[in-house]
Motif scaffolding. Structure first.
Motif, PDB file in Angstrom:
ATOM      1  N   LEU A  81       0.831  -1.207   0.000  1.00 31.19           N
ATOM      2  CA  LEU A  81       0.000   0.000   0.000  1.00 31.19           C
ATOM      3  C   LEU A  81       0.864   1.254   0.000  1.00 31.19           C
ATOM      4  O   LEU A  81       0.541   2.245  -0.680  1.00 31.19           O
ATOM      5  CB  LEU A  81      -0.935   0.003   1.197  1.00 31.19           C
ATOM      6  CG  LEU A  81      -2.074  -1.005   1.161  1.00 31.19           C
ATOM      7  CD1 LEU A  81      -2.833  -0.998   2.483  1.00 31.19           C
ATOM      8  CD2 LEU A  81      -3.019  -0.708   0.009  1.00 31.19           C
ATOM      9  N   TYR A  82       1.962   1.233   0.736  1.00 33.55           N
ATOM     10  CA  TYR A  82       2.868   2.375   0.762  1.00 33.55           C
ATOM     11  C   TYR A  82       3.479   2.624  -0.612  1.00 33.55           C
ATOM     12  O   TYR A  82       3.553   3.765  -1.065  1.00 33.55           O
ATOM     13  CB  TYR A  82       3.968   2.142   1.804  1.00 33.55           C
ATOM     14  CG  TYR A  82       4.983   3.254   1.853  1.00 33.55           C
ATOM     15  CD1 TYR A  82       4.680   4.464   2.443  1.00 33.55           C
ATOM     16  CD2 TYR A  82       6.250   3.087   1.292  1.00 33.55           C
ATOM     17  CE1 TYR A  82       5.597   5.493   2.483  1.00 33.55           C
ATOM     18  CE2 TYR A  82       7.179   4.111   1.329  1.00 33.55           C
ATOM     19  CZ  TYR A  82       6.852   5.310   1.926  1.00 33.55           C
ATOM     20  OH  TYR A  82       7.768   6.319   1.949  1.00 33.55           O
ATOM     21  N   VAL A  83       3.902   1.560  -1.277  1.00 33.37           N
ATOM     22  CA  VAL A  83       4.490   1.705  -2.609  1.00 33.37           C
ATOM     23  C   VAL A  83       3.454   2.266  -3.583  1.00 33.37           C
ATOM     24  O   VAL A  83       3.755   3.173  -4.372  1.00 33.37           O
ATOM     25  CB  VAL A  83       5.054   0.346  -3.106  1.00 33.37           C
ATOM     26  CG1 VAL A  83       5.403   0.392  -4.580  1.00 33.37           C
ATOM     27  CG2 VAL A  83       6.262  -0.049  -2.278  1.00 33.37           C
ATOM     28  N   VAL A  84       2.234   1.754  -3.523  1.00 31.57           N
ATOM     29  CA  VAL A  84       1.176   2.262  -4.400  1.00 31.57           C
ATOM     30  C   VAL A  84       0.925   3.739  -4.120  1.00 31.57           C
ATOM     31  O   VAL A  84       0.790   4.544  -5.043  1.00 31.57           O
ATOM     32  CB  VAL A  84      -0.113   1.422  -4.226  1.00 31.57           C
ATOM     33  CG1 VAL A  84      -1.304   2.096  -4.890  1.00 31.57           C
ATOM     34  CG2 VAL A  84       0.089   0.028  -4.786  1.00 31.57           C
ATOM     35  N   LEU A  85       0.868   4.126  -2.854  1.00 38.33           N
ATOM     36  CA  LEU A  85       0.646   5.524  -2.489  1.00 38.33           C
ATOM     37  C   LEU A  85       1.764   6.419  -3.003  1.00 38.33           C
ATOM     38  O   LEU A  85       1.511   7.496  -3.550  1.00 38.33           O
ATOM     39  CB  LEU A  85       0.524   5.659  -0.973  1.00 38.33           C
ATOM     40  CG  LEU A  85       0.307   7.067  -0.434  1.00 38.33           C
ATOM     41  CD1 LEU A  85      -1.061   7.581  -0.866  1.00 38.33           C
ATOM     42  CD2 LEU A  85       0.425   7.082   1.075  1.00 38.33           C
ATOM     43  N   VAL A  86       3.006   5.984  -2.868  1.00 39.10           N
ATOM     44  CA  VAL A  86       4.144   6.770  -3.340  1.00 39.10           C
ATOM     45  C   VAL A  86       4.081   6.932  -4.857  1.00 39.10           C
ATOM     46  O   VAL A  86       4.330   8.017  -5.389  1.00 39.10           O
ATOM     47  CB  VAL A  86       5.481   6.123  -2.896  1.00 39.10           C
ATOM     48  CG1 VAL A  86       6.664   6.730  -3.629  1.00 39.10           C
ATOM     49  CG2 VAL A  86       5.649   6.260  -1.400  1.00 39.10           C
ATOM     50  N   VAL A  87       3.713   5.874  -5.567  1.00 33.27           N
ATOM     51  CA  VAL A  87       3.616   5.954  -7.027  1.00 33.27           C
ATOM     52  C   VAL A  87       2.495   6.910  -7.424  1.00 33.27           C
ATOM     53  O   VAL A  87       2.669   7.749  -8.309  1.00 33.27           O
ATOM     54  CB  VAL A  87       3.397   4.544  -7.632  1.00 33.27           C
ATOM     55  CG1 VAL A  87       3.012   4.638  -9.094  1.00 33.27           C
ATOM     56  CG2 VAL A  87       4.651   3.710  -7.458  1.00 33.27           C
ATOM     57  N   ILE A  88       1.353   6.804  -6.752  1.00 35.14           N
ATOM     58  CA  ILE A  88       0.221   7.684  -7.091  1.00 35.14           C
ATOM     59  C   ILE A  88       0.564   9.140  -6.804  1.00 35.14           C
ATOM     60  O   ILE A  88       0.293  10.020  -7.627  1.00 35.14           O
ATOM     61  CB  ILE A  88      -1.044   7.246  -6.322  1.00 35.14           C
ATOM     62  CG1 ILE A  88      -1.550   5.931  -6.891  1.00 35.14           C
ATOM     63  CG2 ILE A  88      -2.126   8.310  -6.399  1.00 35.14           C
ATOM     64  CD1 ILE A  88      -2.692   5.315  -6.107  1.00 35.14           C
ATOM     65  N   VAL A  89       1.162   9.417  -5.669  1.00 34.36           N
ATOM     66  CA  VAL A  89       1.542  10.790  -5.335  1.00 34.36           C
ATOM     67  C   VAL A  89       2.614  11.281  -6.300  1.00 34.36           C
ATOM     68  O   VAL A  89       2.588  12.427  -6.747  1.00 34.36           O
ATOM     69  CB  VAL A  89       2.021  10.882  -3.862  1.00 34.36           C
ATOM     70  CG1 VAL A  89       2.673  12.215  -3.574  1.00 34.36           C
ATOM     71  CG2 VAL A  89       0.855  10.655  -2.927  1.00 34.36           C
ATOM     72  N   GLY A  90       3.536  10.409  -6.665  1.00 29.91           N
ATOM     73  CA  GLY A  90       4.581  10.798  -7.610  1.00 29.91           C
ATOM     74  C   GLY A  90       4.008  11.130  -8.980  1.00 29.91           C
ATOM     75  O   GLY A  90       4.388  12.122  -9.603  1.00 29.91           O
ATOM     76  N   ILE A  91       3.061  10.347  -9.452  1.00 28.29           N
ATOM     77  CA  ILE A  91       2.429  10.610 -10.743  1.00 28.29           C
ATOM     78  C   ILE A  91       1.587  11.876 -10.652  1.00 28.29           C
ATOM     79  O   ILE A  91       1.615  12.724 -11.539  1.00 28.29           O
ATOM     80  CB  ILE A  91       1.572   9.406 -11.191  1.00 28.29           C
ATOM     81  CG1 ILE A  91       2.484   8.235 -11.551  1.00 28.29           C
ATOM     82  CG2 ILE A  91       0.684   9.774 -12.374  1.00 28.29           C
ATOM     83  CD1 ILE A  91       1.731   6.954 -11.837  1.00 28.29           C
ATOM     84  N   GLY A  92       0.845  12.016  -9.554  1.00 30.79           N
ATOM     85  CA  GLY A  92       0.014  13.208  -9.365  1.00 30.79           C
ATOM     86  C   GLY A  92       0.845  14.468  -9.288  1.00 30.79           C
ATOM     87  O   GLY A  92       0.495  15.501  -9.838  1.00 30.79           O
ATOM     88  N   GLY A  93       1.980  14.400  -8.619  1.00 31.84           N
ATOM     89  CA  GLY A  93       2.872  15.552  -8.521  1.00 31.84           C
ATOM     90  C   GLY A  93       3.466  15.912  -9.870  1.00 31.84           C
ATOM     91  O   GLY A  93       3.620  17.078 -10.210  1.00 31.84           O
ATOM     92  N   GLY A  94       3.782  14.924 -10.657  1.00 31.67           N
ATOM     93  CA  GLY A  94       4.323  15.185 -12.001  1.00 31.67           C
ATOM     94  C   GLY A  94       3.280  15.804 -12.911  1.00 31.67           C
ATOM     95  O   GLY A  94       3.583  16.698 -13.710  1.00 31.67           O
ATOM     96  N   LEU A  95       2.038  15.380 -12.822  1.00 28.77           N
ATOM     97  CA  LEU A  95       0.967  15.958 -13.624  1.00 28.77           C
ATOM     98  C   LEU A  95       0.687  17.397 -13.204  1.00 28.77           C
ATOM     99  O   LEU A  95       0.452  18.256 -14.050  1.00 28.77           O
ATOM    100  CB  LEU A  95      -0.305  15.112 -13.501  1.00 28.77           C
ATOM    101  CG  LEU A  95      -0.247  13.722 -14.126  1.00 28.77           C
ATOM    102  CD1 LEU A  95      -1.544  12.970 -13.855  1.00 28.77           C
ATOM    103  CD2 LEU A  95       0.003  13.811 -15.616  1.00 28.77           C
TER     104      LEU A  95
END
Length: 103
Positions: A81-95
């Motif tokens: 869940l932590y890895v998924v959250l980091v990926v989602i936040v990372g993608i959201g931050g890039g967008l």
């Protein structure tokens, strides 16, 4: 050497595995509360065995193993869940960064 006739029927000659190593590893790497419970049950195994409580030793060994497994499962789920959250936040931050640079 002990007399085989002196031992009760169906009594194993070796104590059950206390699963202490698994309890310690899951405490350190996975889930602290359940790992500690596993260590507590693992610590009871040898004492119960030496007191002649074969059923109690086996029960404590089984509980130690069960709590170690649950600690490992919960640790893996939380890590995923932590890895998924980091990926989602990372993608959201890039967008968000891309949107602000267009203005």
């Amino acid at each position: 050497m002990t007399d085989p006739a002196a031992q009760p029927y169906n009594t194993p000659s070796q104590p059950p595995s206390n699963n202490l190593v698994w309890g310690i590893l899951t405490t350190i790497f996975c889930c602290l509360p359940l790992g500690i419970v596993s260590i507590v049950y693992a610590a009871q195994v040898n004492g119960k065995w030496q007191a002649g409580d074969v059923a109690g030793a086996q029960e404590s060994a089984d509980k130690a193993k069960k709590f170690a497994i649950w600690a490992a499962v919960i640790g893996l789920v939380l890590t995923a869940l932590y890895v998924v959250l980091v990926v989602i936040v990372g993608i959201g931050g890039g967008l968000a960064e891309m949107d602000s640079s267009e203005f």
